[in-house]
Scaffold this active site. Structure first.
Site, short mmCIF file in Angstrom:
data_model
loop_
_atom_site.label_atom_id
_atom_site.label_comp_id
_atom_site.label_asym_id
_atom_site.label_seq_id
_atom_site.Cartn_x
_atom_site.Cartn_y
_atom_site.Cartn_z
N THR A 128 -8.41 -7.73 4.60
CA THR A 128 -8.00 -7.05 3.38
C THR A 128 -8.45 -7.90 2.21
OG1 THR A 128 -5.91 -8.20 3.07
CG2 THR A 128 -5.91 -6.34 4.57
N GLU A 159 -1.17 -4.26 6.34
CA GLU A 159 -0.30 -5.10 7.15
C GLU A 159 0.66 -4.29 8.01
OE1 GLU A 159 -1.06 -5.40 4.04
OE2 GLU A 159 -1.62 -7.45 3.56
N LYS A 172 5.96 -5.59 -18.17
CA LYS A 172 7.19 -6.11 -18.76
C LYS A 172 7.04 -6.13 -20.27
CE LYS A 172 7.72 -8.43 -14.46
NZ LYS A 172 6.66 -8.99 -13.63
N TRP A 221 11.21 -3.08 -17.97
CA TRP A 221 10.19 -2.94 -16.94
C TRP A 221 9.66 -1.51 -16.97
CZ3 TRP A 221 10.68 -5.80 -11.69
CH2 TRP A 221 10.91 -7.17 -11.93
#
Lengths: 555, 555
Positions: free
Chosen positions: A195, A341, A451, A456
C-alpha cells in the site's frame, strides 16, 4: 481468552485446515459450465480454469518454485491473474501482486522487500523492468506474459529485456494436468501486496489462507445469505478495481467460489469497459468513484441500458452527486467500506425490504453511507483517549475493527504493525459514527479532518455538498494552514464539460449558501479558496491524494 | 502437512476465533424484526431472542454454571432449546442435548457419562427423572421447564420430583440483560449428544465452536450461495427433527444466522404440525421419512396447499414411492445425507437450472439420491483394502469423508474414535457410489448389505422397489441367515389403510416380477419372506431398526 474445555485430538482424525484450495474445489461442483472471459481474447469454463490452475502449479514447480517462495506478478486484470490467485497460494507459495502504478523505484523496492524469487511479467511492463532489473536482488526466474498469443493468429513472443524461462501460455501448454495441492497450516502466508502510505516507502500487507477463506465466507454470507446488493451465482462479475490491489477487493475469490461468470477487462479503457459490460451482460462490478464518474460522464452511457448493473463503490467516498447521477442512469450503486489492511471489506450498504421501497432521494442517504457492518465484522468507535463511544449515530470517533480476516500488520515493520493494532483493535485512521442499525458513516480520515477555529470540519462532508453544486464533476477539499483559524478549507473543483467556462468560485460559494441556510453547514465551512483544475490528483489506487494536493497548494 | 511460511503473530493484534457467538451477532443486524414462534404459546423477535439468551447466561451463571461445565437439557423442540443452543456454548460451557427417546436406563447413562452438572427439564420428563435421580452422580442443580407459564392465564409451576432451583421463564425474568460472552479457543467443546449404536451403550459425539461455525457456513454457502433447495432468509423454518439429535441437523444455527423466521413445534403431533405449517406459513422443514409419510398419508394433507413447502429428508432413505407421493401433493422434497458424527450434513440434493426443467419422473432420480457433496465436504469411496475407487457412478465402496465439521470421535471411547477415523478419513459405514457430477448414491449400510449366493444385494434398493408396489405404505428389508445361500432377503411391509385386506405376499412377489423383467433386479433378489406388520420398528431417532427386525425375525 478464558480457559475452557478444549476438545482433544483423535490421532488419526483429519483436522481440516481452512485453505484457498477448499474455495477452488467448489468451483467445479455446481455450475462448472459458466465462463471466465478475458476481453475479447480468451474464454474458458470452470473445468478449464481448474485444469489450467493445476498446469500452472506444475509449470511453476518445474521452474523450481515451491512452498515458501514468493511469486511476483505484473499483469493487467486477467484470467492469468485469477489463475495465480489460486495456483500460487495453493502450492504453499506466496503471491505478490505487484502494484504496477507505483514508480519504477517503488516497484523495485517492493520486489526486493517482498523477496520475490520469480516474476511473471506482462510485456507492457518490460520497459519498467529493464530500467530496474540490475538492482533486483532475489528474482531468479522471469516468465513472459503477452496478449498476442491469443486469437486467430497467435504470435510467438520473446523478449530481450530479460532472460525469460518461457511464455505463460506456452508453459501451461507443456505442463501436466494433475497437481496434488498439499495440506498445510491455515495460517500460511498466501498473498502480499504494497500500500502507498502517505510517508516513506510502500508498506507490505499480507494475508493467510485462513484470512482469505474467511473473507470469502463473510462476503458469501452477506451477498447471498442476506441478499446485500445482491450478488449471486447468477450474476456476471467484472472487477474494475485492479487485481494487484487487495485481490480486487477479494471478489474474484467470491465469484469463483460461487461459479459465477467472470469477465476480466485488462486495462481500464472506457470503450473496452462499456463494450464488455454490454456484450458479456455484466451485472456486478466494483470500482473507485473516479471510474464510475468517468463512465457516468461518458456520452455513450446515456445511450445504453445500464439498469442491470450493480456497482459497489469504495476507496474514496461516494458523493451524493455521483450516486444520484448513477441512479438516474439506472445503475444500482451503493457504497462499501474497507482498506488494504482489512482484506478489504468491512461494511457494504444493505437495503432491507422496507428501505428498497423508499423514494430515490431517501435511498441516497443509505446508499452513500459507508455501509452496514458485514457478517463477522465488529466495528467500534474510540475517542482520543481510547474510550469506546456509543453507537447512536451521533458520537464521532476513530473507527476500530475486528474480524477473522484482518492483516497482522506490515511486512518487516513491527513498529508500524503494533501501531496499526492497539489494544487488540485495528485502527482504521477513519473518523465516523455508527448507528444502532449497524450503519457506519465516515466523516473523514483522522488526518484529513479540517481543524478550523476550534471546530472539526469533515472534508468529506464538504466534498459531498460541493458535488451537488450544478456543474461540478469532481471535487477535493483539504485543510490548509491558516494563521488566524489554525486551518481553513480549500477546494479543487473539476467542472463538467458543459460548465467549463461558466463555473466560478463566486457562483459556487453562492450556491453553498443554500446549505448554510438549510442549517447543514455553518458559514465558515465554505472553502476560502476554490481552484479549478482539469483533474484531481489521485494515488496509484485511485484515491484522492490529499497529501499531494496540500503540497501543490503550498507551492 | 508440509512446511510453509506461517504468518507471525503481531502481539497486539486480535486473532478472531471462530465462535458460536459470531453467528449470534449476525442475528440482529439485518432483519431483527423476524419472529421465533413456539407452537401457539410464545412468539418473539430476534432482539428479544438475543436479550433472552443474555439473560439465560446470567441466570446460569447465577446458578454456578461456568466455562467447562456441562448443561443437560430435556425438552421438546422449543425456543428454549434454541436459547440454550447459543447461551450455553457462548458462555464456554457445554450443552448436552439429552435424547429423551432413550430408555430411562440409557438416559441415566448419558447424563452420568456426560458429567452434567445441571439439568433443565421439561415437566413432561419428570417421571423419568424421578425414576433415575438417585443414581445421577454429577448433577448439582435442576431447572424446571413448563408450557403452562405461557398464554393468557399462566400458572405457577413447581415440582416435588426434584428440588428445582427455579422455573426457566422465572429465572430469565429475574436475570440481568447484559452478558459479555467471552473469547476462548475455537476448539472449545460446544455441544454433545448421544447416538444409539447397534451394540452396547449410547456413544457420546461432540462438536467444537469451530466445527459448528463451519457447518453453519457450509450450509449458508450451499443453500444461499448455490441456491440448493433453496433456503434463504425469506423462508419460514420449522424443524421436524428433534433438537436433541445433532442440533436438529444444525439448521437452527443456519436459520438464526440468516434471521429467518423460525417455528418450533414442541412434540410432533400431526394436527399441531399441519396447523403450524399453514398458520405460520412454514416454507422449509427437514425430517425423517416416517414423519413425511405420516403427513403425506394424513387425509388433511390432500385438502391443504403444501406447494410452498420445501422438505429435506434424511436419517433413512427417501424412497421413490414416498418422494413421488410428496411431489404429487406439491411438496418440494429432496434428500440429504449425513450422520451424527458429521454435524450432520455432508450432501444435499441440488438441482441445477437444467435439472429443474426435467419431467417429474426424471427429477425423482436426482431427488432420491443421497445428495450432491456440500461445499467443503470431500467424499471418497474405498474398497475393503482401503483403496480409493473411481467416481464414475458405477464403482461401489464404503463412503469416507472429510470436512471442517466432523467430530473427533466418541467421548471417552478412544478405541471407537480411532476406528471411526482410519487413515485420516471418517468412515461412514455406508456403501455407495459417487458420480462425476459429485452426486452420492447410497446403496446400503455396510452391515445391512445382503450377501446372497456370492452376490451383494442392497437392502435399500429392494426397499425402494417394494415401496413402488401398489398398496405398500412402508417397507423394511433385512438379510436373514440361510443355510444354502448364506443370507436371503426378508421384508416387513406396512400396507396402506385401503389395502389392508387386499395385499398378499404373493401379489407383491408377482409385482416384483416387473422389475425382474425390466432388468432392474435378478429373480433371486425377490424376498423369500414378506410379513405384514402394523409398524416398522424404528430407533429413537426414527431410523429403521434393522437390528431389532433381525432379532424379531429370528425369534
Amino acid at each position: 481468552m478464558i480457559e475452557t474445555k478444549v476438545i482433544p485430538r483423535t490421532e488419526s482424525a483429519y483436522d481440516s485446515p481452512l485453505l484457498i484450495k477448499n474455495i477452488l474445489a467448489q468451483s467445479v461442483r455446481y455450475n462448472p459450465e459458466r465462463e471466465i472471459v478475458y476481453r475479447d481474447l480468451f474464454r474458458m469454463n470452470y473445468l478449464t480454469l481448474n485444469q489450467r490452475i493445476h498446469r500452472l502449479a506444475n509449470a511453476l514447480t518445474g521452474l523450481g518454485i515451491g512452498p515458501g517462495d514468493t511469486v511476483g506478478m505484473l499483469d493487467w486484470d486477467s484470467h492469468r491473474y485469477l489463475e495465480c490467485f489460486f495456483a500460487v497460494p495453493c502450492m504453499g507459495a506466496i503471491l505478490h501482486t505487484v502494484n504496477v502504478r507505483l514508480s519504477p523505484a517503488q516497484i523495485l523496492y517492493t520486489i526486493n522487500h517482498a523477496e520475490d524469487t520469480i516474476l511473471l511479467v506482462h510485456e507492457d511492463f518490460l520497459p519498467i523492468l529493464e530500467a530496474i532489473k540490475d538492482q533486483i536482488t532475489t528474482v531468479r526466474t522471469y516468465v513472459l506474459i503477452s496478449d498476442r498469443v491469443y486469437g486467430d493468429a497467435p504470435e510467438a513472443v520473446t523478449t530481450t529485456a530479460v532472460e525469460a524461462a518461457g511464455e505463460y501460455e506456452q508453459l501451461l501448454a507443456e505442463a501436466a494436468d494433475a497437481f496434488e495441492f498439499p495440506d498445510f497450516d491455515e495460517n500460511t502466508w498466501a498473498t502480499s501486496f504494497y500500500t502507498t502510505g502517505t510517508t516513506g516507502n510502500p508498506k507490505g500487507v499480507y494475508f493467510s489462507h485462513r484470512q482469505l477463506f474467511m473473507h470469502t465466507m463473510g462476503l458469501v454470507s452477506y451477498f447471498c445469505g442476506f441478499e446485500a446488493l445482491p450478488f449471486s451465482h447468477r450474476d456476471v462479475y467484472m472487477p474494475i478495481t485492479p487485481m494487484f490491489h487487495v485481490h480486487a477487493w477479494g471478489f474474484p475469490y467470491v465469484a469463483t467460489m460461487l461459479n459465477a461468470k467472470q469477465v476480466y477487462p485488462g486495462r481500464y479503457e472506457p470503450p473496452m469497459l462499456l463494450n464488455l459490460l454490454l456484450t458479456e451482460k455484466v451485472t456486478f462490478s466494483h470500482c473507485v468513484p473516479t471510474i464510475l464518474n468517468m463512465l457516468v460522464q461518458s456520452p455513450v452511457a446515456k445511450q445504453v441500458d445500464l439498469s442491470n448493473w450493480k456497482v459497489i463503490i469504495g476507496g474514496s467516498a461516494l458523493t451524493r452527486g455521483l450516486a444520484q447521477a448513477a441512479l438516474e442512469l439506472g445503475i444500482n450503486v451503493s457504497q462499501g467500506y474497507g482498506m488494504s489492511e482489512t482484506a478489504p471489506v468491512m461494511a457494504v450498504v444493505h437495503l432491507n425490504e422496507e428501505q428498497l421501497q423508499l423514494p430515490l432521494e431517501e435511498q441516497l442517504a443509505y446508499r452513500t453511507k459507508a455501509g452496514k457492518m458485514a457478517p463477522f465484522v465488529e466495528l467500534r468507535l474510540v475517542d482520543e483517549q481510547g474510550t469506546f463511544l456509543p453507537h447512536d449515530g451521533q458520537a464521532t470517533g476513530e473507527v476500530v475493527a475486528r474480524s477473522p480476516w484482518m492483516t497482522q500488520g506490515y511486512f518487516k515493520e513491527p513498529e508500524n504493525s503494533e501501531k496499526l493494532w492497539e489494544n487488540g483493535w485495528l485502527h482504521t485512521g477513519d473518523v465516523g459514527s455508527l448507528g444502532p442499525d449497524y450503519y457506519l458513516t465516515i466523516s473523514d480520515r483522522v488526518k484529513d479532518v479540517i481543524k478550523t477555529g476550534g471546530e472539526w470540519v469533515s472534508s468529506l462532508d464538504l466534498e459531498n455538498l460541493l458535488s451537488q453544486v450544478e456543474g461540478v464533476a469532481e471535487v477535493a477539499v483539504v485543510g490548509m494552514p491558516d494563521a488566524r483559524w489554525g486551518e481553513r478549507p480549500n477546494a479543487l473543483v473539476v467542472p463538467k464539460p458543459d460548465f467549463q467556462d461558466l463555473l466560478t468560485a463566486e457562483l459556487i460559494k453562492q450556491q453553498m449558501q443554500r446549505f448554510v441556510e438549510s442549517g447543514e453547514i455553518k458559514p465558515w465551512y465554505i472553502p476560502d479558496r476554490i481552484l479549478f483544475v482539469p483533474d484531481i490528483p489521485k494515488t496509484s489506487v485511485g484515491k484522492i491524494d490529499k497529501k499531494k494536493i496540500r503540497v501543490d497548494l503550498t507551492i
